[in-house]
Design a protein around this motif. Sequence first.
Motif: not given
Length: 258
Positions: A206-215, A217-222, A225-227, A200-203, A157-159
């Motif tokens: 339903s990953p908890s992207c809004f609580l994510c400390p590396v959001q 940096h996350c290309r899927a979130f941008a 496409a995390e799902g 805990l977060i990137c499960t 997800r991050i990359f």
Amino acid sequence: MKENVQQILDHFHIEQFQHDLIHWFVKEQRDLPWRKEKDPYKIWVSEVMLQQTRVDTVIPYFYKFIEKFPTLDALAEAEEKEVLKAWEGLRYYSRIRNLHAAVKEVKEKYDGCVPASKEQFSSLKGVGPYTTGAVLSIAYDIPEPAVDGNVMRVLSRIFYITDDIAKGSTRKKFEQLVSCIIAHDNPSDFNQALMELGALICTPKSPSCFLCPVQRHCRAFAEGAEGKLPVKTKGKAPKHVSFRAIVGTGGRVRCSIF
Ligand code: SF4
């Protein structure tokens, strides 16, 4: 086209990522019994227990096991029957048989000290690349990647990596990637933080992207496409076999495959 590791790391802010991830872990990590000290034997036991078993299930077994076998020597000298008894309920008995054989080898060959060498540790019975990376980084601060399914999901997800995580070649790619981004001044927290983020977060769902400390940096979130990640093919579907039952005289049943 699949990117290589150098291409994946283009425009990625490695130091900022390490900082954000480790800073979060130091504040938010769970209080787990094997995190209380850096004893390589206890960390090794916990990693073996955690293979295919949930953290909540492992905790009481870990306490009981360490109470019975507090040191590597105590486990190495124990009878197999006693060791299997202490493992009862955790299933997957090959794990404890391998660990028992491995600690006996450590006692004989390395005077009871868990080797800090990748070559020596990974040659012990039942020790694969994940366990090697986890024990060497957590106990000895050696910057070795510890890549399991959890870590592959997070990094996919991050990359925004779409390689199939069921393939061995993909795991190798992730190991190369972690070797490039691991914090050399704190590999223990870095590897544990990636695992903790996955737990805990990137499960998986339903990953908890809004609580994510590396959001940031996350290309899927941008891309929203995390799902869709990670990509994982299923194993081959079981072969369909039809049975015909023929009831013979005397109530006997004969089956034919067709
Ligand atoms: S932003 Fe979402 S998808 Fe990306 S690492 Fe964080 S939790 Fe996972």
